[in-house]
Scaffold this active site. Structure first.
Site, PDB file in Angstrom:
ATOM      1  CB  SER A  67      65.698   0.442  74.113  1.00 62.48           C
ATOM      2  OG  SER A  67      64.925  -0.733  74.009  1.00 62.48           O
ATOM      3  CE1 TYR A 119      68.228  -2.778  71.307  1.00 59.51           C
ATOM      4  CE2 TYR A 119      69.603  -1.360  69.948  1.00 59.51           C
ATOM      5  CZ  TYR A 119      68.439  -1.581  70.671  1.00 59.51           C
ATOM      6  OH  TYR A 119      67.486  -0.593  70.746  1.00 59.51           O
ATOM      7  CE  LYS A 162      69.344   1.801  71.817  1.00 59.66           C
ATOM      8  NZ  LYS A 162      69.516   3.095  71.131  1.00 59.66           N
TER       9      LYS A 162
HETATM   10  C1  WQD Z   1      57.391  -8.194  69.726  1.00 63.02           C
HETATM   11  C2  WQD Z   1      56.634  -9.482  69.996  1.00 63.02           C
HETATM   12  C3  WQD Z   1      57.881 -11.480  69.569  1.00 63.02           C
HETATM   13  C4  WQD Z   1      58.185 -11.045  65.240  1.00 63.02           C
HETATM   14  C5  WQD Z   1      62.626  -5.368  70.047  1.00 63.02           C
HETATM   15  C6  WQD Z   1      63.915  -4.955  70.690  1.00 63.02           C
HETATM   16  C7  WQD Z   1      63.747  -3.619  71.343  1.00 63.02           C
HETATM   17  C8  WQD Z   1      63.216  -2.625  70.338  1.00 63.02           C
HETATM   18  C9  WQD Z   1      61.895  -3.106  69.785  1.00 63.02           C
HETATM   19  C10 WQD Z   1      65.017  -1.464  69.287  1.00 63.02           C
HETATM   20  C11 WQD Z   1      57.495 -10.548  70.678  1.00 63.02           C
HETATM   21  C12 WQD Z   1      56.688 -11.367  68.632  1.00 63.02           C
HETATM   22  C13 WQD Z   1      57.908 -10.803  66.573  1.00 63.02           C
HETATM   23  C14 WQD Z   1      57.577 -12.134  64.564  1.00 63.02           C
HETATM   24  C15 WQD Z   1      56.416 -12.695  66.587  1.00 63.02           C
HETATM   25  N1  WQD Z   1      64.119  -2.446  69.288  1.00 63.02           N
HETATM   26  N2  WQD Z   1      57.021 -11.622  67.219  1.00 63.02           N
HETATM   27  N3  WQD Z   1      56.706 -12.917  65.267  1.00 63.02           N
HETATM   28  O1  WQD Z   1      61.396  -8.080  70.749  1.00 63.02           O
HETATM   29  O2  WQD Z   1      59.638  -6.697  71.985  1.00 63.02           O
HETATM   30  O3  WQD Z   1      61.654  -5.577  71.043  1.00 63.02           O
HETATM   31  O4  WQD Z   1      62.169  -4.374  69.164  1.00 63.02           O
HETATM   32  O5  WQD Z   1      65.157  -0.624  70.124  1.00 63.02           O
HETATM   33  O6  WQD Z   1      64.997  -3.189  71.816  1.00 63.02           O
HETATM   34  O7  WQD Z   1      64.223  -5.899  71.706  1.00 63.02           O
HETATM   35  O8  WQD Z   1      59.909  -6.433  69.508  1.00 63.02           O
HETATM   36  O9  WQD Z   1      58.597  -6.629  67.435  1.00 63.02           O
HETATM   37  O10 WQD Z   1      60.644  -8.100  67.713  1.00 63.02           O
HETATM   38  O11 WQD Z   1      58.596  -8.562  69.055  1.00 63.02           O
HETATM   39  O12 WQD Z   1      55.624 -13.425  67.206  1.00 63.02           O
HETATM   40  O13 WQD Z   1      57.800 -12.410  63.363  1.00 63.02           O
HETATM   41  O14 WQD Z   1      56.244 -10.041  68.743  1.00 63.02           O
HETATM   42  O15 WQD Z   1      58.032 -12.825  70.011  1.00 63.02           O
HETATM   43  O16 WQD Z   1      56.678 -11.249  71.590  1.00 63.02           O
HETATM   44  P1  WQD Z   1      60.642  -6.816  70.892  1.00 63.02           P
HETATM   45  P2  WQD Z   1      59.472  -7.433  68.338  1.00 63.02           P
END
Ligand code: WQD
Length: 344
Positions: free
Chosen positions: A126, A151, A155
């Protein structure tokens, strides 16, 4: 002679899409899953898309004997390891559960592969290993930053475990060759709307929260932070279509099985190279699907990085793979999947 690929965690979101692409590319696939983090929806969807009952073993890779028996009982030419827990927040609350599950399962896969002549291991890594990158876009040479969650740490540790296993087995009859695929943000669903993302409980990730809000399962989307140092104040990510991501695995497996690897353990960023902000994604979702989303700005979420996106040049050049789908196509597929889940 057809080659067989074991897909551990193959009933999950990414594993199911990879299974479809592998079979359609001419590989035999054996799915192994303990269904601890998903139900049979995606497995049934894979069988429907492929028009056949896919071979499935229900098992937990934390059971070393079961892992060994699986490799002893099947001719496995390559294994793609997805079976792991993956919720960042949950890993902070339950670190020992994450370390035990994610590390033990991978070690058991490697031990069984070594013992039974499976020389090709592809690990689902990741972009989280890059943490808050100093420079974007990130290449495979960008430094890994100290993990910000157990987590993310699992990785990084599994990457090291694979690297060390490759080094220690080089040239032996137990030789293991490895590819690490570092995913950016996988989103979307299969165009058939028969498989897709099935988060348990309240979605952590952005796109399932968007689609569940649009369908009425969630009241309002909170956009975590609009005061970041970016053009519109919201975070930037590299959102990659799940089918594009799945196809990257076919290219990587082919590289391994055709002996095209240039070193024992290779790393590839699997991203589009296209940064998209949260606000841009929300606006694109509304526009392409003709829906109005109820959203509001909310405080920043702890642990979020401001901006990360891939330089995918190495995967483009070495694997011959390139992300092809537009974010609009991906968001339309995500919405079609959510509507189908709601029976609409
Ligand atoms: C993306 C953006 C949030 C939800 C994570 C893991 C990574 C991988 C992918 C497993 C951010 C914003 C999110 C919400 C929001 N997972 N957001 N409101 O955090 O980049 O990555 O998922 O492998 O390892 O870290 O993905 O989709 O959670 O967030 O504003 O209700 O969307 O702040 O900027 P992230 P995400």
């Amino acid at each position: 002679m057809k080659k067989t690929v074991l897909v551990s965690g193959g009933a999950g979101f990414i594993g199911s899409h990879v299974t479809v692409e592998l079979v359609q590319a001419g590989y035999d696939v054996l799915i192994a899953d303990n269904f601890s983090n998903c139900d049979e929806t995606n497995y049934k969807g894979v069988c429907a898309i492929l028009g056949k009952e896919m071979p499935l073993v229900k098992m937990d890779f934390c059971d070393a004997a079961a892992a060994d028996a699986l490799f002893a009982g099947h001719k496995i030419d390559a294994v793609i390891h997805f079976a792991a827990f993956k919720a960042v927040g949950e890993s902070v609350e339950k670190p020992l559960m994450y370390y035990r599950n994610n590390l033990e399962s991978f070690i058991n896969v490697l031990e069984a592969a070594k013992a039974h002549g499976c020389h090709n291991v592809l690990f689902s890594s990741s972009a989280t290993v890059y943490g808050e990158p100093e420079k974007v876009p990130v290449t495979e040479e960008s430094p890994r930053q100290p993990a910000t969650s157990p987590y993310g740490n699992t990785k990084q540790m599994c990457e090291d475990i694979l690297n060390d296993t490759v080094r220690s087995t080089e040239g032996s009859k137990e030789e293991i060759r490895g590819i690490l695929l570092r995913y950016f943000n996988p989103i979307g669903a299969h165009p058939s709307a028969l498989i897709g993302e099935l988060p348990r409980g309240v979605p952590n990730n952005l796109v399932p929260f968007i689609t569940q809000t649009a369908i009425g399962r969630r009241e309002c989307l909170s956009i975590f932070g609009n005061d970041y140092p970016t053009a519109d104040g919201t975070c930037l990510r590299d959102y990659i279509d799940i089918v594009d991501l799945a196809k990257a695995h076919v290219y990587a497996v082919r590289r391994m099985l055709e002996g095209k690897m240039k070193k024992g353990c290779e790393v590839f960023n699997v991203g589009t190279g296209r940064p998209v902000s949260v606000l841009e994604l929300v606006n694109a979702f509304e526009k392409v699907n003709g829906v109005k989303l109820n959203w509001k700005f909310a405080p920043r979420r702890a642990g979020d990085v401001t901006a990360i996106w891939a330089d995918p040049t190495l995967a483009n050049n070495e694997l011959g793979w390139k992300a092809e789908r537009s974010v609009e196509q991906t968001l339309a597929a995500a919405w079609a999947w959510e509507k189908r889940l709601a029976g609409k």
